[in-house]
Design an enzyme around this catalytic site. Sequence first.
Site, PDB file in Angstrom:
ATOM      1  N   ASP A 249       3.377  96.220  44.535  1.00 25.45           N
ATOM      2  CA  ASP A 249       3.250  97.615  44.945  1.00 25.45           C
ATOM      3  C   ASP A 249       1.791  98.016  45.049  1.00 25.45           C
ATOM      4  O   ASP A 249       1.433  98.831  45.897  1.00 25.45           O
ATOM      5  CB  ASP A 249       4.009  98.520  43.961  1.00 25.45           C
ATOM      6  CG  ASP A 249       5.497  98.298  44.126  1.00 25.45           C
ATOM      7  OD1 ASP A 249       6.041  97.327  43.550  1.00 25.45           O
ATOM      8  OD2 ASP A 249       6.123  99.053  44.889  1.00 25.45           O
TER       9      ASP A 249
HETATM   10  C1  LIG Z   1       8.079  94.362  49.578  1.00 21.40           C
HETATM   11  S1  LIG Z   1       7.412  94.959  48.129  1.00 21.40           S
HETATM   12  C2  LIG Z   1       8.714  95.820  47.417  1.00 21.40           C
HETATM   13  C3  LIG Z   1       8.363  96.247  46.016  1.00 21.40           C
HETATM   14  O1  LIG Z   1       8.819  97.573  45.847  1.00 21.40           O
HETATM   15  C4  LIG Z   1       9.797  97.574  44.842  1.00 21.40           C
HETATM   16  O2  LIG Z   1       9.782  98.755  44.102  1.00 21.40           O
HETATM   17  P1  LIG Z   1      10.861  99.921  44.437  1.00 21.40           P
HETATM   18  O3  LIG Z   1      12.172  99.248  44.682  1.00 21.40           O
HETATM   19  O4  LIG Z   1      10.821 100.785  43.196  1.00 21.40           O
HETATM   20  O5  LIG Z   1      10.309 100.638  45.656  1.00 21.40           O
HETATM   21  C5  LIG Z   1       9.443  96.388  43.962  1.00 21.40           C
HETATM   22  O6  LIG Z   1       8.353  96.683  43.118  1.00 21.40           O
HETATM   23  C6  LIG Z   1       9.084  95.380  45.003  1.00 21.40           C
HETATM   24  O7  LIG Z   1       8.330  94.326  44.564  1.00 21.40           O
END
Ligand SMILES: CSC[C@H]1O[C@H](OP(=O)(O)O)[C@H](O)[C@@H]1O
Length: 355
Positions: A249
């Site tokens: 992220d």
């Molecule tokens: C392609 S990176 C996606 C990244 O985002 C996710 O977080 P969230 O589901 O809370 O938006 C997760 O950290 C992933 O690695």
Amino acid sequence: MSLKSIKYEQGQLQILDQLLLPAKSVYIDLKTVQDAWSAINTMQVRGAPAIAIVGCLSVAVELHKKDASSLTNKNDLKTELVSKLRYLATSRPTAVNLTKEIDALLSTVDRLVADDSVDVTSMKLKIIESAERLLAKDVSDNMAIGQVGANSLLTSVLDGVNVTVLTHCNTGSLATSGYGTALGVIRRLHELDRIAHVYCTETRPYMQGARLTAYELVYEGIPSTLICDSMVAALFKKTCVHAVFVGADRVARNGDTANKIGTYQIAVLAKYHGILFYVCAPLSSVDFSIESGDHITIEERAESEMTDVAGQRIAAEGIKCWNPAFDVTPASLITGIITEKGCITPNELHKLGPV
Ligand SMILES: CSC[C@H]1O[C@H](OP(=O)(O)O)[C@H](O)[C@@H]1O
């Protein structure tokens, strides 16, 4: 083509409501910046790249609706765009992609306002084009990441050996505009017929793994097994896992990486068991303005995401909860950062950024 989390056509924006997956596949219209803010904040759409793309496309949707009569002058348009873009940035704080793409659009706005050869209608069209370009660039970055990641792992194992890998959270087509980052590497390895098995963690409390990654793996016919987050150590002890692939992220300039909660402990276990640990993300996920992961804001989400499952409370009434959505994996635990430009060791990353 893999599952589509985002559908966009000439000012019409839809997202797959990921809160309903895998039971229901429902697309919802996002007609305003407010709609996008809410969809991002409630995680109807999630994933660092996907939220950046949806946020910026929602501005394009609003601009598409503006006809000549509602476009007074460039400064008024700038005032409105700055307000909407800054509001979008408040939807979720940790992923750098959203703030980076918002900053890029704000720079474009400033450049167009300063350019006397550009009138207000041209300014509107150029902002729309900038937002719309994000979709195709993301897919192309992801396919490059897939190839780089597959090459990086396959050069580390004997010829002909099929690999067993683990991934955490969801980093596939449901987190991006298509193909995925860490799951894009797994897709590429599968296309090369070099996957022996994939293990995915359920990823409590939002269950990106059980609800989204498992859905993508089954959809693609990739041999895979779902495990609880608490089973990773036992799996590493019992099974030969060649590598872990996770997303990101926000990556600091020293390589420390914020990713879904639970990533840090998997990295510690991978180090202990001598397993390669790769972070997979486009270079745009690197925040060169921060020295280390200590400076990354970690989003904390509602207790109800932990205490309730499918609307049913499972935790004792009165218990306090701590629900950070991310944690930071120190660069020392990361084998390499798989980007569209190549596999970069954490200690080399800073050379790619502004000094
Ligand atoms: C392609 S990176 C996606 C990244 O985002 C996710 O977080 P969230 O589901 O809370 O938006 C997760 O950290 C992933 O690695």
